[in-house]
Every structure is written in C-alpha cells, then in structure tokens.
Write a protein that holds these residues in place. Structure first.
Motif, PDB file in Angstrom:
ATOM      1  N   ARG A  29       0.856  -1.194   0.000  1.00 34.23           N
ATOM      2  CA  ARG A  29       0.000   0.000   0.000  1.00 34.23           C
ATOM      3  C   ARG A  29       0.889   1.240   0.000  1.00 34.23           C
ATOM      4  N   CYS A 101       0.699   2.057 -17.812  1.00 34.36           N
ATOM      5  CA  CYS A 101       0.419   0.822 -17.060  1.00 34.36           C
ATOM      6  C   CYS A 101       0.765  -0.433 -17.839  1.00 34.36           C
ATOM      7  N   ARG A 241      -7.276  -8.043   0.911  1.00 35.86           N
ATOM      8  CA  ARG A 241      -8.170  -8.072   2.067  1.00 35.86           C
ATOM      9  C   ARG A 241      -8.948  -9.390   2.046  1.00 35.86           C
ATOM     10  N   THR A 244     -12.568  -9.219   3.239  1.00 41.14           N
ATOM     11  CA  THR A 244     -13.590  -8.329   2.671  1.00 41.14           C
ATOM     12  C   THR A 244     -14.827  -9.165   2.284  1.00 41.14           C
ATOM     13  N   THR A 272      -8.395   0.227  -8.312  1.00 43.02           N
ATOM     14  CA  THR A 272      -7.089  -0.202  -7.791  1.00 43.02           C
ATOM     15  C   THR A 272      -6.596   0.802  -6.759  1.00 43.02           C
ATOM     16  N   HIS A 345      -6.259  -6.885 -16.879  1.00 47.82           N
ATOM     17  CA  HIS A 345      -5.810  -5.994 -15.788  1.00 47.82           C
ATOM     18  C   HIS A 345      -6.990  -5.220 -15.205  1.00 47.82           C
ATOM     19  N   ALA A 347      -7.683  -2.357 -13.789  1.00 46.86           N
ATOM     20  CA  ALA A 347      -7.414  -0.949 -13.456  1.00 46.86           C
ATOM     21  C   ALA A 347      -8.529  -0.481 -12.527  1.00 46.86           C
ATOM     22  N   HIS A 394      -1.620  -2.080  -7.730  1.00 47.13           N
ATOM     23  CA  HIS A 394      -1.190  -1.778  -9.100  1.00 47.13           C
ATOM     24  C   HIS A 394      -0.063  -0.748  -9.107  1.00 47.13           C
TER      25      HIS A 394
HETATM   26  C1  ACO Z   1      -4.533   1.946 -16.709  1.00 49.52           C
HETATM   27  C2  ACO Z   1      -4.793   1.935 -15.273  1.00 49.52           C
HETATM   28  O1  ACO Z   1      -4.432   1.046 -14.570  1.00 49.52           O
HETATM   29  S1  ACO Z   1      -5.706   3.211 -14.680  1.00 49.52           S
HETATM   30  C3  ACO Z   1      -5.736   3.014 -12.946  1.00 49.52           C
HETATM   31  C4  ACO Z   1      -4.713   3.858 -12.342  1.00 49.52           C
HETATM   32  N1  ACO Z   1      -4.906   3.871 -10.900  1.00 49.52           N
HETATM   33  C5  ACO Z   1      -5.591   4.855 -10.320  1.00 49.52           C
HETATM   34  O2  ACO Z   1      -6.087   5.767 -10.951  1.00 49.52           O
HETATM   35  C6  ACO Z   1      -5.687   4.747  -8.823  1.00 49.52           C
HETATM   36  C7  ACO Z   1      -7.108   4.866  -8.392  1.00 49.52           C
HETATM   37  N2  ACO Z   1      -7.183   4.792  -6.944  1.00 49.52           N
HETATM   38  C8  ACO Z   1      -7.137   5.882  -6.137  1.00 49.52           C
HETATM   39  O3  ACO Z   1      -6.940   7.006  -6.587  1.00 49.52           O
HETATM   40  C9  ACO Z   1      -7.358   5.688  -4.663  1.00 49.52           C
HETATM   41  O4  ACO Z   1      -6.980   4.390  -4.292  1.00 49.52           O
HETATM   42  C10 ACO Z   1      -8.864   5.926  -4.286  1.00 49.52           C
HETATM   43  C11 ACO Z   1      -9.188   7.401  -4.502  1.00 49.52           C
HETATM   44  C12 ACO Z   1      -9.786   5.047  -5.116  1.00 49.52           C
HETATM   45  C13 ACO Z   1      -9.088   5.543  -2.815  1.00 49.52           C
HETATM   46  O5  ACO Z   1      -8.183   6.223  -2.025  1.00 49.52           O
HETATM   47  P1  ACO Z   1      -8.301   6.179  -0.435  1.00 49.52           P
HETATM   48  O6  ACO Z   1      -9.578   6.823  -0.004  1.00 49.52           O
HETATM   49  O7  ACO Z   1      -7.035   6.694   0.119  1.00 49.52           O
HETATM   50  O8  ACO Z   1      -8.412   4.624  -0.198  1.00 49.52           O
HETATM   51  P2  ACO Z   1      -8.418   3.794   1.136  1.00 49.52           P
HETATM   52  O9  ACO Z   1      -7.514   2.656   0.967  1.00 49.52           O
HETATM   53  O10 ACO Z   1      -8.196   4.681   2.322  1.00 49.52           O
HETATM   54  O11 ACO Z   1      -9.871   3.220   1.143  1.00 49.52           O
HETATM   55  C14 ACO Z   1     -10.996   4.008   1.533  1.00 49.52           C
HETATM   56  C15 ACO Z   1     -11.861   3.175   2.438  1.00 49.52           C
HETATM   57  O12 ACO Z   1     -12.319   2.037   1.735  1.00 49.52           O
HETATM   58  C16 ACO Z   1     -12.025   0.863   2.448  1.00 49.52           C
HETATM   59  N3  ACO Z   1     -11.763  -0.211   1.488  1.00 49.52           N
HETATM   60  C17 ACO Z   1     -11.025  -0.130   0.345  1.00 49.52           C
HETATM   61  N4  ACO Z   1     -11.042  -1.306  -0.284  1.00 49.52           N
HETATM   62  C18 ACO Z   1     -11.801  -2.136   0.453  1.00 49.52           C
HETATM   63  C19 ACO Z   1     -12.189  -3.482   0.314  1.00 49.52           C
HETATM   64  N5  ACO Z   1     -11.801  -4.221  -0.740  1.00 49.52           N
HETATM   65  N6  ACO Z   1     -12.995  -4.023   1.261  1.00 49.52           N
HETATM   66  C20 ACO Z   1     -13.394  -3.283   2.315  1.00 49.52           C
HETATM   67  N7  ACO Z   1     -13.050  -2.008   2.511  1.00 49.52           N
HETATM   68  C21 ACO Z   1     -12.267  -1.439   1.587  1.00 49.52           C
HETATM   69  C22 ACO Z   1     -10.796   1.226   3.272  1.00 49.52           C
HETATM   70  O13 ACO Z   1     -10.660   0.418   4.413  1.00 49.52           O
HETATM   71  C23 ACO Z   1     -11.100   2.640   3.654  1.00 49.52           C
HETATM   72  O14 ACO Z   1     -12.006   2.633   4.755  1.00 49.52           O
HETATM   73  P3  ACO Z   1     -11.819   3.633   5.970  1.00 49.52           P
HETATM   74  O15 ACO Z   1     -11.988   5.004   5.370  1.00 49.52           O
HETATM   75  O16 ACO Z   1     -12.888   3.225   6.916  1.00 49.52           O
HETATM   76  O17 ACO Z   1     -10.437   3.413   6.453  1.00 49.52           O
END
Ligand code: ACO
Length: 443
Positions: A29, A101, A241, A244, A272, A345, A347, A394
């Motif tokens: 993470r 990616c 997780r 989950t 992701t 993938h 994403a 990712h």
């Molecule tokens: C071509 C490509 O690959 S494009 C893709 C490129 N990648 C991206 O763009 C990244 C996208 N992701 C992001 O920007 C970020 O991860 C976000 C905005 C989605 C989330 O960011 P954050 O809010 O910091 O995530 P965080 O890990 O804190 O999760 C938020 C909440 O969801 C919960 N959560 C997340 N996943 C799960 C899960 N699978 N099961 C249960 N709870 C979950 C977390 O525990 C957290 O809860 P909390 O607030 O009570 O602690």
C-alpha cells in the motif's frame, strides 16, 4: 472508423521465446512498508530475487528491459543502474522503456521479440513504481530561474536570476493520475465509460470480491512461493483483504463519477489502490533454457497493441485492449473460446466489465472494431483466476511483469493437470488511451 494498416501473419519463421519464471516483491500500500524505498531499490530487489531463484549470479544476460511510470530525473538510466547494483554480470545491457500501465508487458514483448529474432538468447522484462517516492517537479518559473542562476557567471547575475522567482512559482507540481489532454483523472474517465455501458455497482463489487478471494486462495496454496521474494519485512501483498465481503464493498462511498447524471458506482473497493512495488520476468530461447538447465513455463506467442482517440472521439480512455484483441485473435486464427485463461488488468473493476461488454456487443464490434458481429464472451471461470490488480494492487509499471509471470505459471499448472496444452490471453489498458495484449501458451 479510422483504418489501420493490418499486419501480416508474422508469427511463423521465428524461433520460440519462452517464459522461464518470474520474481516480484510483495506489492505494498502506498505510504506504508515501502514508503522510503526508491524505484531503483525495489527493482534491484526484484531482479536479485530472480537471479537467486535461477542461479544467474554473474551471468551476462542478453538484455534487461523495464521502466517506471513515475521517475525522478536522476533515474534516467533506472534499469541499467539496477543491473549494476544487482548480482548479474555488469556487462549485461539494459534500457528503460515506458508505456504507462502497460510498461511491464511492453518490456516482455520487446524481450520476447529480440529472442524470437535471434538477437539475444535471454532477457529480463519488468517494471517498478512508487507513488510514495514520486518525483515532485517545480514550476516553470522556478525551474527557469534555477537554470539561469546555475549558468550565471557572476554572483550578481545569479542573484538577478533568482530575484525573478515569484511566490506562486514556489508551488510544487505533484504527480497525479490526470490525463494531460482532458484534465480528468483515469477514475473519472472510467466512470464515464462505465455509465455509458450501464455497468452496475453490484457487478463491479463482484469482480473486486473475486479478485481478493482468488488472490488470497493463491497465496494460501503456496502459488506465489516461487514468484515472490519478501522485501522490507513484507511477505504478502498488503493491499489484499481476505476478510472483505460483498456487504463491506457495498457499504463504501463512491469516489469517481459523482458529477455524472447516473448514480456513481466506483469506490475505493472496486478501483485499484495506489501501490508501490516491482516485478521481473525471465525469458529465453528454448536452447538457452535447456543449456542452463532451467524450467520452461510457457511460450510467448504473439502480441498486439492499440490506441483509441479518447480526446476527440467518443471511445473510453481504457478501451484500447478491446481494439487490440480482435486483431491479435485474427492474426493467430483464434476466438475467445480458445483460451483456457484470460487475464484482464483490473485498473478498475468496471474496466474489465466494459471490455467484456464491448466484445459481446454486436453493434460495437461491427461499428468500432470492423468485425462482422460480436467477438464473443469470456467464460468468467477462466478470468483472473489467481486474482488481479484490485487485490494485489497496481504499481503501474510493475503490473505487466506480475501478470506475465502469474499467467505463465498458471498455464504450466493447467497443462500438467489436464495433460493438454493450455493457452492464455493477457490484456492491459493504459493511460493515454493505450492498450497492450498478448497470447501465451503452455510450453
Ligand atoms: C490503466 C490503469 O491502470 S488506470 C488506474 C490507475 N490507478 C488509479 O487511478 C488509482 C485509483 N485509486 C485511487 O486514486 C485511490 O486508491 C482511491 C481514490 C480510489 C481511494 O483512495 P483512499 O480513499 O485513500 O483509499 P483507502 O484505501 O483509504 O480506502 C478508503 C476506504 O475504503 C475501504 N476499502 C477499500 N477497499 C476495500 C475493500 N476491498 N474491502 C473493504 N473495505 C475497503 C478502506 O478500508 C477505507 O475505509 P476507511 O476510510 O474506513 O479506512
């Protein structure tokens, strides 16, 4: 529809490139276990794990190819520097490439093609990325002033150059996942695509749950024991997780697509997470593998890349694999039903679902892909069977190496279980409207 030059069947008349194995560090993470690890440290660790696994200490390989999406300017020769810091022979050539990616898969395509053409006998492909140690750039005004000051011949001239800096110039430029030409993040782009295809929240959460369950089962079964080496005290992917559930996923608040007219469906659970990590894959000719008494997991058969015009056209940013795969299948005389395993993938969960929906849609396949009808369906029991990016995380450039190594091992297992050859399709979407796809077969 834009026309594209079709490629002739080029897969005959070249020798085989095979996947021997892989090694990655557990994915972490962002901001946690690898918070102060650099790309070079992570890639070197992944590389050294591979070297140790296959007894390649002091070996001069044909080439090491890889890259990072987020790179400091000091890392201009990142992969070569990692080779110099590893146990490989220092005269092993290396170079950086980057295709967002799809970097890791593009690196594997490059190495495989060089092997197939007889230019090299062996090579490593991979990638690394850290969002925790991301480069922070300075504004254009500050950059110009610093360069002018550096080139100034006198103390006064240096002061004069620096005096041009304005308070607004001191604001740092932090990297983001925004597309430069639209200003929208990849999540916002995908939310538009998901809404257009009517992808439900339930279907996305189902993909996310399956990803965590499959990855956890693979870890528990020991599947990753010869694909991953612990790093900085981390022994498993810590985005995973295992506890989950559908209920937990359903309770998460949407984070992307909140300004759209349709209900927002994309959450932290079905997107992701931001991740740090590195991966490597060892490829070689059959002869090289045999001479080094190394196992062969799979053959790297063919690959195809595509790009879509998400800026002026109406196609979704992450839909390029939907365009690449039909061309790849046509060149190899295959249909979707010919694959025992399909790795798409994750994403976002909805990326997988929009690509699958597109291939099942008659009109889309005719109008956008130039086919005579729907490409077909993917049997869900064959999809991402050892989990994918939603659960593993990712680290952008490292995902391709993870997928190639995982798929090659799954193919070897499948062939051993059934006594029949097995075939896999790999599909990776990337920023900039790019997509890379490949076919692997059990060796
Ligand atoms: C071509 C490509 O690959 S494009 C893709 C490129 N990648 C991206 O763009 C990244 C996208 N992701 C992001 O920007 C970020 O991860 C976000 C905005 C989605 C989330 O960011 P954050 O809010 O910091 O995530 P965080 O890990 O804190 O999760 C938020 C909440 O969801 C919960 N959560 C997340 N996943 C799960 C899960 N699978 N099961 C249960 N709870 C979950 C977390 O525990 C957290 O809860 P909390 O607030 O009570 O602690």
């Amino acid at each position: 529809m834009a026309t594209r030059q079709t490629t002739a069947a080029t897969t005959t008349g070249v020798r085989d490139a095979v996947v021997i194995g892989g090694n990655r560090i557990p994915f972490a993470r962002a901001g946690k276990k690898y918070a102060d690890a650099s790309n070079q440290e992570m890639f070197t660790a992944a590389l050294d794990g591979l070297v140790a696994r296959f007894g390649l200490q002091g070996e001069r390989l044909g080439e090491v190819v890889g890259g990072a999406v987020l790179k400091h300017s000091r890392d201009f020769n990142l992969v070569r520097e990692s080779v110099l810091g590893s146990a490989l022979h220092p005269a092993t050539p290396a170079f950086d490439l980057q295709q967002a990616c799809a970097t890791g898969l593009e690196a594997a395509i490059t190495v495989a093609n060089k092997i197939r053409l007889g230019q090299i006998e062996s090579g490593v492909a991979g990638g690394t990325d850290t969002v925790s140690d991301a480069p922070v750039a300075v504004s254009e005004g500050l950059r110009r002033a610093l360069l002018d000051a550096q080139h100034a011949k006198t103390f006064q001239a240096r002061l004069k150059a620096l005096a041009k800096v304005r308070p607004a110039d001191l604001k740092p430029l932090v990297p983001a996942t925004d597309e430069p030409r639209t200003g929208l993040s990849m999540g916002e782009h995908q939310a538009i695509t998901a809404a257009r295809w009517g992808i439900t929240r339930e279907a996305q959460d189902e993909i996310a749950l399956a990803s965590h369950q499959h990855l956890a089962a693979a870890w528990d079964s020991g599947f990753f024991d010869d694909l991953v080496t612990p790093f900085r005290g981390l022994t498993r992917d810590d985005n995973m997780r295992p506890d989950t559930s559908a209920e937990k996923l359903a309770s998460l608040k949407p984070v992307f697509g909140r300004s759209l007219e349709t209900p927002a469906t994309m959450t932290a659970g079905n997107s992701t997470p931001l991740t740090d990590g590195a991966s490597t894959v060892l490829l070689g000719s059959r002869e090289w593998a045999q001479a080094h008494d190394l196992p062969v997991l799979a053959k790297f058969v063919d690959a195809e890349t595509a790009a879509v015009d998400f800026v002026h056209g109406h196609e979704g940013l992450l839909m390029a694999p939907a365009h690449a795969v039909p061309r790849l299948l046509a060149r190899n005389g295959l249909t979707l039903a010919d694959f025992d395993l399909v790795e798409i993938h994750e994403a976002f969960a909805s990326t997988v679902l929009t690509i699958l929906a597109a291939w099942e849609d008659d009109d889309y396949c005719k109008n956008e892909l130039g086919l005579t009808g729907a490409l077909g369906s993917v049997d869900r029991a064959r999809l991402n069977v050892a989990g994918s990016s939603l659960a593993a995380g990712h680290p952008f450039a490292a995902t391709g190496g993870r997928i190639v190594a995982t798929t090659a091992k799954l193919l070897a297992q499948k062939a051993a279980e059934t006594g029949r050859p097995a075939r896999a399709l790999i599909s990776i979407c990337a920023a900039g409207g790019l997509g890379a796809t490949a076919i692997l077969e059990s060796a």
